[in-house]
Every structure is written in structure tokens, then in C-alpha cells.
Design an enzyme around this catalytic site. Structure first.
Site, short mmCIF file in Angstrom:
data_model
loop_
_atom_site.label_atom_id
_atom_site.label_comp_id
_atom_site.label_asym_id
_atom_site.label_seq_id
_atom_site.Cartn_x
_atom_site.Cartn_y
_atom_site.Cartn_z
N LYS A 151 0.88 -1.19 0.00
CA LYS A 151 0.00 0.00 0.00
C LYS A 151 0.90 1.22 0.00
O LYS A 151 1.16 1.85 1.04
CB LYS A 151 -0.93 -0.04 1.21
CG LYS A 151 -2.20 0.80 1.03
CD LYS A 151 -3.21 0.45 2.08
CE LYS A 151 -4.44 1.35 2.00
NZ LYS A 151 -5.24 1.15 0.80
N GLU A 184 -9.38 -5.64 -9.40
CA GLU A 184 -10.03 -4.91 -8.33
C GLU A 184 -10.49 -3.57 -8.87
O GLU A 184 -10.38 -3.29 -10.07
CB GLU A 184 -9.09 -4.73 -7.14
CG GLU A 184 -7.81 -3.98 -7.45
CD GLU A 184 -6.87 -3.88 -6.26
OE1 GLU A 184 -7.26 -4.31 -5.16
OE2 GLU A 184 -5.77 -3.34 -6.43
#
Length: 293
Positions: A151, A184
Site C-alpha cells: 500500500k 479490483e
């Protein structure tokens, strides 16, 4: 109202939370972050978020100067400093101040920023009526590139997809991986339900392993759905019985249309409604106490 920000060990007013222009988080996107939610005076899944933060840090060889317990204390301190019961918390750890070169060795000390504020990604009515999504040309980074499991502060891959969704007036974009399979969305994991099975792309498809994704999988299993972490295509999306997204900011939100194709009859499915209700029940009643005195 001015927010109070955690900056390198101190709580300061937001107008005093200043970062050097030589910080490599600013210059190169060299750093990591987490988005966390608090509900009703509790931080939801705090341990899991901190664990993922430190996993991202390890992969990019970034030594966070706080241990995990100290990071937890800093997060709770920031929320208390803003007198919040419900909050969106952003934890950012950058490589820190260096020179104009790329070399991380020139950055002796990371920068830590914690923000506690509010967020509403989608209007509440969309949780009743569902999202209409589009697939965009930008493909998801593969694990051999900048691994999506990290991330990181370099979110241009997601931002490019977001721009393409904006041009189609869509609230969110579906991103495919380099092989054409569904990966995603720009900020959420994606799921479909078909014949009593819950499908979601596997970790190797090029996804962030979302903390809320794990909650959804647990709830779905308790509901009796068979869990399938498998690759699927847009064809499967178009012909699904139900579709929904999950994420820290979005929570669980239904999808009723993809690329102009209506999902089932175009209304939010009952199993998705049940998942949303159960997710909100869990999020609103569990977590790390903020004000434990």
C-alpha cells in the site's frame, strides 16, 4: 474546525503540520500508508491495519521508528486529540527528507503523519440502489512491477483508472490485470455471487489484500456461501446474480450495472443486503477502544 495532526511524535494544528519539499514521499511517492476506520469509539481492525503497514514497510525496506504498540498508541492519541468517536484515520510513513536523488540511503529518518478526520466515499442512497461501474483501459500493476500488495504512496496506477472512470461519469472503475482478468477497483475489492458461491479475485491476480475483504469472506462463509478465490472475467461479472465491493472507506456497497450490462434484474440482491447489514453490525460493535478510561 481545525484538525490536530500527529507529525513525527507531536500533535500539532493542521496549519502547522508541515513537510519538507525534500521529503521523498513528496518527491517520489516513496512511502506507505493505511486507511483505517473508527466507529462508536472503537477502531475497527486496528491490529490488522498495523500489521499490513509493517508488511508494506518491510517489502520496501523502510524502517519505521515506532514499534507496533507505539504506532497503535500514536493512532489512538491522534483520534483523542480530535475528540472523535467516528473517524477515518490516515497513517502515512514516508522515506523522509533526502536530496534530489533517488537513493533512499540519503534519507536518514522517515516521516510519520497521522490524520484523523471524516470520510464519506459514496452517498447513502447508493447503498440502497447500487453503483453503475465501468471497466477502464488502465491495467493493474502486476506483482513483478510495483506489487499491489504494497500500500504505497505511489498511487498513479489507481489514479489513472480513476481519471478514466471520471471521463465516463462513473463512481468507480473496474481494473483488469495484464491477462485480462478482473483484479479490483481503484480503491475497493470486488466480489460476485453465483449459484451459492462467492467469487473474488485471488491475491496473485494483482490485488491489495484488503482488510475488509477478509471480513466479507468470513461473513459470507457464515451465511453458507462457498468461497471461491478464483480468476474471473468481465463475462462473469455481466452474468453474475449479485455483485458488490468492499473497502475501508466504502465498507460494503452493491453494484447493479457494469459497462452498460445490468446485473441480474438491476436491483440489490438479498445476500448483498444481508452482507451489508452484518458488516455494519460488526464494524459498529468491535475494535480497539479509543477512550478506555
Amino acid at each position: 474546525m481545525s484538525r490536530n495532526i500527529y507529525l513525527n511524535g507531536e500533535i500539532v494544528p493542521e496549519d502547522q503540520a508541515q513537510i519538507s519539499v525534500f521529503d521523498h514521499g513528496y518527491l517520489y511517492g516513496d512511502g506507505i500508508f493505511e486507511g483505517i476506520r473508527a466507529y462508536n469509539g472503537r477502531v475497527f481492525m486496528l491490529d490488522q491495519h498495523i500489521k499490513r503497514l509493517y508488511q508494506s514497510a518491510k517489502t520496501i525496506m523502510l524502517d519505521i521508528p515506532l514499534n507496533k504498540k507505539e504506532m497503535e498508541a500514536a493512532i489512538l492519541k491522534t483520534i483523542r486529540a480530535n475528540d472523535l468517536q467516528d473517524a477515518y484515520i490516515r497513517v502515512v510513513v514516508s522515506r523522509g527528507v533526502g536530496d534530489l536523488g533517488l537513493d533512499p540511503r540519503k534519507c536518514p529518518e522517515p516521516t510519520i503523519v497521522i490524520i484523523a478526520s471524516a470520510i464519506q466515499l459514496y452517498p447513502e442512497e447508493l447503498y440502497e440502489t447500487g453503483l453503475k461501474l465501468v471497466t477502464v483501459p488502465t491495467r493493474r500493476n502486476g506483482p513483478e512491477m510495483v506489487n499491489p500488495r504494497i500500500k504505497s504512496l505511489n498511487y498513479l496506477n489507481n489514479i489513472m483508472a480513476r481519471l478514466e472512470a471520471n471521463m465516463q461519469n462513473a463512481p468507480e472503475a473496474i481494473i483488469l490485470n495484464s491477462d485480462g482478468y478482473v483484479a479490483e477497483c481503484t480503491g475497493d475489492n470486488i466480489f460476485i455471487i453465483e449459484e451459492g458461491k462467492l467469487y473474488t479475485p485471488p491475491k496473485y491476480a494483482g490485488i491489495l489484500k484488503g482488510t475488509k475483504r477478509e471480513v466479507v469472506l468470513e461473513i459470507a462463509a457464515e451465511m453458507g456461501l462457498e468461497i471461491k478465490e478464483e480468476l474471473f472475467t468481465r463475462h462473469d461479472l455481466f452474468n453474475a446474480e449479485e455483485c458488490f465491493l468492499s473497502g475501508t472507506a466504502a465498507e460494503v456497497i452493491p453494484v447493479v450495472e457494469v459497462d452498460g450490462r445490468t446485473i441480474a434484474d438491476g436491483s440489490v440482491g438479498q445476500r448483498t443486503k444481508d452482507l451489508i447489514a452484518k458488516f455494519r453490525e460488526i464494524a459498529g460493535s468491535t475494535g480497539t477502544e479509543i477512550y478506555n478510561d
